[in-house]
Design a protein around this motif. Structure first.
Motif, PDB file in Angstrom:
ATOM      1  N   UNK A  39     -26.312 -12.249  31.639  1.00  0.00           N
ATOM      2  CA  UNK A  39     -25.727 -13.575  31.444  1.00  0.00           C
ATOM      3  C   UNK A  39     -26.562 -14.685  32.071  1.00  0.00           C
ATOM      4  N   UNK A  40     -27.215 -14.387  33.195  1.00  0.00           N
ATOM      5  CA  UNK A  40     -28.025 -15.420  33.848  1.00  0.00           C
ATOM      6  C   UNK A  40     -29.514 -15.281  33.505  1.00  0.00           C
ATOM      7  N   UNK A  41     -29.844 -14.310  32.669  1.00  0.00           N
ATOM      8  CA  UNK A  41     -31.228 -14.157  32.228  1.00  0.00           C
ATOM      9  C   UNK A  41     -32.170 -13.594  33.268  1.00  0.00           C
ATOM     10  N   UNK A  42     -31.642 -12.729  34.111  1.00  0.00           N
ATOM     11  CA  UNK A  42     -32.448 -12.108  35.163  1.00  0.00           C
ATOM     12  C   UNK A  42     -32.407 -10.589  35.032  1.00  0.00           C
ATOM     13  N   UNK A  43     -33.312  -9.943  35.713  1.00  0.00           N
ATOM     14  CA  UNK A  43     -33.360  -8.494  35.727  1.00  0.00           C
ATOM     15  C   UNK A  43     -32.183  -7.943  36.530  1.00  0.00           C
ATOM     16  N   UNK A  44     -31.601  -6.842  36.070  1.00  0.00           N
ATOM     17  CA  UNK A  44     -30.526  -6.231  36.856  1.00  0.00           C
ATOM     18  C   UNK A  44     -30.955  -5.895  38.284  1.00  0.00           C
ATOM     19  N   UNK A  45     -32.231  -5.544  38.484  1.00  0.00           N
ATOM     20  CA  UNK A  45     -32.682  -5.212  39.838  1.00  0.00           C
ATOM     21  C   UNK A  45     -32.662  -6.436  40.751  1.00  0.00           C
ATOM     22  N   UNK A  46     -32.930  -7.618  40.205  1.00  0.00           N
ATOM     23  CA  UNK A  46     -32.883  -8.853  40.995  1.00  0.00           C
ATOM     24  C   UNK A  46     -31.450  -9.104  41.469  1.00  0.00           C
ATOM     25  N   UNK A  47     -30.508  -8.947  40.556  1.00  0.00           N
ATOM     26  CA  UNK A  47     -29.097  -9.164  40.888  1.00  0.00           C
ATOM     27  C   UNK A  47     -28.628  -8.124  41.894  1.00  0.00           C
ATOM     28  N   UNK A  48     -29.021  -6.882  41.697  1.00  0.00           N
ATOM     29  CA  UNK A  48     -28.636  -5.809  42.614  1.00  0.00           C
ATOM     30  C   UNK A  48     -29.153  -6.084  44.024  1.00  0.00           C
ATOM     31  N   UNK A  49     -30.412  -6.482  44.141  1.00  0.00           N
ATOM     32  CA  UNK A  49     -30.987  -6.788  45.458  1.00  0.00           C
ATOM     33  C   UNK A  49     -30.294  -7.989  46.102  1.00  0.00           C
ATOM     34  N   UNK A  50     -30.009  -9.003  45.302  1.00  0.00           N
ATOM     35  CA  UNK A  50     -29.337 -10.193  45.823  1.00  0.00           C
ATOM     36  C   UNK A  50     -27.969  -9.836  46.387  1.00  0.00           C
ATOM     37  N   UNK A  51     -27.229  -9.038  45.659  1.00  0.00           N
ATOM     38  CA  UNK A  51     -25.897  -8.625  46.108  1.00  0.00           C
ATOM     39  C   UNK A  51     -26.010  -7.774  47.375  1.00  0.00           C
ATOM     40  N   UNK A  52     -26.963  -6.875  47.402  1.00  0.00           N
ATOM     41  CA  UNK A  52     -27.132  -6.008  48.571  1.00  0.00           C
ATOM     42  C   UNK A  52     -27.486  -6.819  49.826  1.00  0.00           C
ATOM     43  N   UNK A  53     -28.301  -7.846  49.653  1.00  0.00           N
ATOM     44  CA  UNK A  53     -28.739  -8.658  50.798  1.00  0.00           C
ATOM     45  C   UNK A  53     -27.646  -9.567  51.350  1.00  0.00           C
ATOM     46  N   UNK A  54     -26.754 -10.020  50.484  1.00  0.00           N
ATOM     47  CA  UNK A  54     -25.829 -11.079  50.890  1.00  0.00           C
ATOM     48  C   UNK A  54     -24.355 -10.709  50.731  1.00  0.00           C
ATOM     49  N   UNK A  55     -24.069  -9.430  50.823  1.00  0.00           N
ATOM     50  CA  UNK A  55     -22.686  -8.970  50.820  1.00  0.00           C
ATOM     51  C   UNK A  55     -22.351  -8.506  52.230  1.00  0.00           C
ATOM     52  N   UNK A  56     -21.262  -9.034  52.754  1.00  0.00           N
ATOM     53  CA  UNK A  56     -20.858  -8.718  54.116  1.00  0.00           C
ATOM     54  C   UNK A  56     -20.202  -7.359  54.225  1.00  0.00           C
ATOM     55  N   UNK A  57     -19.847  -6.974  55.436  1.00  0.00           N
ATOM     56  CA  UNK A  57     -19.189  -5.684  55.657  1.00  0.00           C
ATOM     57  C   UNK A  57     -17.835  -5.596  54.954  1.00  0.00           C
ATOM     58  N   UNK A  58     -17.276  -6.761  54.623  1.00  0.00           N
ATOM     59  CA  UNK A  58     -16.006  -6.776  53.886  1.00  0.00           C
ATOM     60  C   UNK A  58     -16.219  -6.643  52.378  1.00  0.00           C
ATOM     61  N   UNK A  59     -17.470  -6.422  51.972  1.00  0.00           N
ATOM     62  CA  UNK A  59     -17.861  -6.219  50.580  1.00  0.00           C
ATOM     63  C   UNK A  59     -17.664  -7.467  49.718  1.00  0.00           C
ATOM     64  N   UNK A  60     -17.794  -8.641  50.334  1.00  0.00           N
ATOM     65  CA  UNK A  60     -17.676  -9.910  49.616  1.00  0.00           C
ATOM     66  C   UNK A  60     -19.046 -10.568  49.577  1.00  0.00           C
ATOM     67  N   UNK A  61     -19.498 -10.905  48.365  1.00  0.00           N
ATOM     68  CA  UNK A  61     -20.771 -11.611  48.192  1.00  0.00           C
ATOM     69  C   UNK A  61     -20.532 -13.095  48.456  1.00  0.00           C
ATOM     70  N   UNK A  62     -21.409 -13.682  49.233  1.00  0.00           N
ATOM     71  CA  UNK A  62     -21.271 -15.094  49.587  1.00  0.00           C
ATOM     72  C   UNK A  62     -22.468 -15.889  49.084  1.00  0.00           C
ATOM     73  N   UNK A  63     -22.268 -16.581  47.966  1.00  0.00           N
ATOM     74  CA  UNK A  63     -23.350 -17.340  47.347  1.00  0.00           C
ATOM     75  C   UNK A  63     -23.847 -18.461  48.240  1.00  0.00           C
TER      76      UNK A  63
END
Length: 63
Positions: free
Chosen positions: A31-55
């Motif tokens: 949907x955003x025109x990016x590689x799934x690996x980019x999105x996966x890495x972004x989520x992994x880097x910025x998701x807290x211990x409560x499993x919430x992604x914080x943009x």
């Protein structure tokens, strides 16, 4: 070689909305025109211990 464009505020907001809506990382990436690996890495880097992604925190952490 892949795209070198960094994720922007709109990309991160779309990732957050996608996660909150239950979309898969692959679907969100398409949907955003990016590689799934980019999105996966972004989520992994910025998701807290409560499993919430914080943009907002992700945007502040980027150069």
């Amino acid at each position: 070689m892949g795209c070198c464009r960094m994720l922007g505020t709109e990309d991160r907001a779309a990732i957050m909305v996608g996660m909150n809506s239950g979309l898969s990382q692959v679907r969100t990436a398409h949907l955003i025109g990016r590689s799934p690996s980019v999105v996966c890495r972004e989520i992994a880097r910025h998701t807290g211990p409560d499993r919430v992604y914080r943009a907002e925190a992700a945007g502040q952490a980027s150069p």
